[in-house]
Design an enzyme around this catalytic site. Structure first.
Site, mmCIF file in Angstrom:
data_model
loop_
_atom_site.group_PDB
_atom_site.id
_atom_site.type_symbol
_atom_site.label_atom_id
_atom_site.label_comp_id
_atom_site.label_asym_id
_atom_site.label_seq_id
_atom_site.Cartn_x
_atom_site.Cartn_y
_atom_site.Cartn_z
ATOM 1 C CG ASP A 119 3.427 44.841 -6.490
ATOM 2 O OD1 ASP A 119 2.581 45.004 -5.597
ATOM 3 O OD2 ASP A 119 3.933 43.730 -6.765
ATOM 4 C CE1 TYR B 100 7.064 38.495 -7.171
ATOM 5 C CE2 TYR B 100 7.036 40.865 -7.467
ATOM 6 C CZ TYR B 100 6.363 39.670 -7.322
ATOM 7 O OH TYR B 100 4.991 39.658 -7.359
ATOM 8 C CD1 TRP C 17 -1.871 39.149 -7.626
ATOM 9 C CD2 TRP C 17 -1.702 37.814 -9.408
ATOM 10 N NE1 TRP C 17 -2.163 37.877 -7.214
ATOM 11 C CE2 TRP C 17 -2.061 37.027 -8.288
ATOM 12 C CE3 TRP C 17 -1.544 37.176 -10.635
ATOM 13 C CZ2 TRP C 17 -2.259 35.660 -8.355
ATOM 14 C CZ3 TRP C 17 -1.738 35.803 -10.708
ATOM 15 C CH2 TRP C 17 -2.087 35.071 -9.580
ATOM 16 N N PRO D 81 -3.476 41.824 -14.678
ATOM 17 C CG PRO D 81 -2.844 44.065 -14.875
ATOM 18 C CD PRO D 81 -2.409 42.764 -14.264
ATOM 19 N N GLY E 218 -4.445 39.275 -17.921
ATOM 20 C CA GLY E 218 -4.622 37.833 -18.035
ATOM 21 C C GLY E 218 -3.381 37.096 -18.471
ATOM 22 C CB SER F 75 5.998 45.864 -19.856
ATOM 23 O OG SER F 75 6.698 45.850 -21.094
ATOM 24 C CB THR F 76 11.535 44.804 -19.341
ATOM 25 O OG1 THR F 76 11.420 43.827 -20.393
ATOM 26 C CG2 THR F 76 11.447 44.092 -17.989
ATOM 27 C CG ASN G 23 1.161 48.656 -20.196
ATOM 28 O OD1 ASN G 23 0.480 48.307 -21.147
ATOM 29 N ND2 ASN G 23 2.093 47.873 -19.667
#
Length: 269
Positions: free
Chosen positions: A46, A51, A182, A184, A186, A228-229, A237
């Site tokens: 996504d 971005y 988005w 998810p 929090g 996340s990177t 995840n």
């Protein structure tokens, strides 16, 4: 347990779990992140025009060796695109792909009607497989649903155990629109992540608190794409498809709803 998919109102199937690219730097960081995610089994990415990393996402997908039709790519028009008749073609050029799987209007603007017509046209021309909206709630959502010739396949909103958007399903059910959540987790809110119920369930299932929350979303039927990177976090995840919460456990999380948004930008109405 296999990864899950949601059938949209036009019959297209979207992977229910993906990778969010919000605030992921363009260039090597984005390319490496997407490449790692795809190697881990992610098949849904996504991104968005605003971005700034569409080109990096497109490059990583192309160079992955995975057939294009096996990777779901979502992007979004931002407000400046809503009256640009070339907005869709420009998106395809940035991503360097023949089509996008899902394109959304990123947020409400006074020009949303022209933006929606551009999406309907792109869908008719085969430049995208599905269309939708992001951050349309309340009357704005009702106005769009009434205006749309093609009902949105997806509505993307903030959604997590503290802000469960319980009013939305009844509103969008007639259109058959699916919900994407988005933030998810929090936005990494510590109070949410450290809720005792998640620690208890994590111990029971051998999972982290975050994995319990992500699994709850999956069983609620929400499409999610945590960001996340960090390779370790990326691996954790997606490792949520080998267990299942009970009905009682699902209800324990549902009872945590505070109608509390955590995005930091104010509530979208």
């Amino acid at each position: 347990m296999a990864q899950t998919a949601i059938t949209l109102n036009n019959g297209v199937k979207i992977p229910q779990f993906g990778l969010g690219m919000y605030r992921v730097k363009k260039g090597d960081v984005s390319e490496t992140t997407v490449r790692t995610a795809l190697e881990l089994g992610y098949r849904h990415i996504d991104t968005a025009h605003i971005y700034g990393n569409e080109a990096s996402v497109g490059k990583a997908v192309r160079e992955s060796g995975i057939p294009r039709n096996q990777v779901w790519v979502t992007s979004k028009f931002f407000t400046g695109d809503y009256k640009d008749v070339r907005a869709m073609d420009k998106m395809l050029e940035r991503l360097d792909t023949d089509y996008v799987d899902l394109v959304l209007l990123h947020t409400y603007s006074a020009t949303w009607q022209s933006g929606w017509r551009l999406l309907e046209q792109a869908l008719a021309e085969g430049k995208t497989r599905s269309i939708g909206i992001s951050n349309f709630n309340g009357k704005r959502l009702e106005d769009l649903l009434n205006f749309a010739t093609v009902k949105p396949q997806v509505l993307q909103v903030e959604s997590h155990p503290y802000y469960q958007q319980k009013n939305l399903p009844a509103l969008i059910e007639p259109a058959g629109t699916a919900i994407e959540g988005w933030y998810p987790l929090g936005r990494g809110n510590r109070s949410l992540l450290e809720e005792p119920v998640f620690a208890h369930l994590g111990k029971k299932y051998g999972k982290s608190n975050a994995q319990i929350i992500l699994r709850w979303h999956i069983q609620e039927g929400t499409i999610i794409f945590p960001s996340s990177t960090n390779p370790e976090h990326l691996a954790q995840n997606i490792d949520i498809f080998d267990f299942e919460l009970t009905d009682e456990e699902m209800n324990q999380v549902r009872a945590m709803d505070k109608n509390q948004y955590l995005n930091g930008f104010g509530k979208h109405e």
